[in-house]
Structures are given as structure tokens and as C-alpha cells.
Motif scaffolding. Structure first.
Motif: not given
Length: 123
Positions: A1-16
């Protein structure tokens, strides 16, 4: 029916910074509210931010001034810009959408979740 796909996550340093995307596809007539939630290990899922179809936004106190939610209605895509990230922002971030779904009969209004994208803030 409907799909939601997230992207853009990852590892980042504090303040990033990171920018998450949520692409919705399928039998969509229109999307009402889109939202981002997060769930850290051993903790309950919590609201991060929501945005209505007209652009009204709502944020958790913990992210106000650091995160910005937006959407592109023409692309059925939502975004979460995350700045000044802190270790306590580490979690799986999930997209949610309240959708008016096209069917062979009358349209129906349903709520959908994505699978989530991991955000880790660590030095």
C-alpha cells in the motif's frame, strides 16, 4: 500500500550535523501529518518532531533550536535537519506518516511507519 523509507543516518561526532530523509511511495492520495520519532536502546519510542500538510511544526523540548523538520509535498518526502548533535541523540530514528490512501473503493486514512535509520553521536 504505502512504504516509508528513511535515509541519511550514520555516525557523527558531537556537535555535528545530519539530514534525514523519509520518502513515501505507493497508493498515496495525500499525506496529512509527517513525523519523526526515535527509540534508544532500553527506552520508549519518543516524539522528535511533526509537521502538518500546511507546514505547522511541533518539536520535543529536547531538540528545539537544534532540529528542523520540513517536507516537500510534491515529492511526498519529509526531512529532519539535525544540528549540534549530542550523544543523547543516539537512537534509531523512525518516520511516521498519516496518509489518505487510494484504493479501488473509497479512500482510507491509515498510519504508516518506516523501518528506521540509525543515528549514532560519538567521538
Amino acid at each position: 500500500q504505502v512504504q516509508l523509507v528513511e535515509s541519511g543516518g550514520g555516525l557523527v561526532q558531537p556537535g555535528g550535523s545530519l539530514r534525514l530523509s523519509c520518502a513515501a511511495s505507493g497508493s498515496i492520495f495525500s499525506i496529512y501529518t509527517m513525523g519523526w520519532y526515535r527509540q534508544a536502546p532500553g527506552k520508549q519510542r519518543e516524539l522528535v518532531a511533526t509537521i502538518t500538510s500546511s507546514g505547522t511544526t511541533n518539536y520535543a523540548d529536547s531538540v528545539k533550536g537544534r532540529f528542523t523538520i520540513s517536507r516537500d509535498n510534491a515529492k511526498n518526502t519529509g526531512y529532519l535537519q539535525m544540528n549540534s548533535l549530542k550523544p543523547e541523540d543516539t537512537a534509531v530514528y523512525l518516520c511516521n506518516a498519516d496518509v489518505l490512501v487510494k484504493t479501488q473503493g473509497p479512500m482510507t486514512r491509515d498510519n504508516f511507519w518506516g523501518q528506521g535509520t540509525q543515528v549514532t553521536v560519538s567521538s
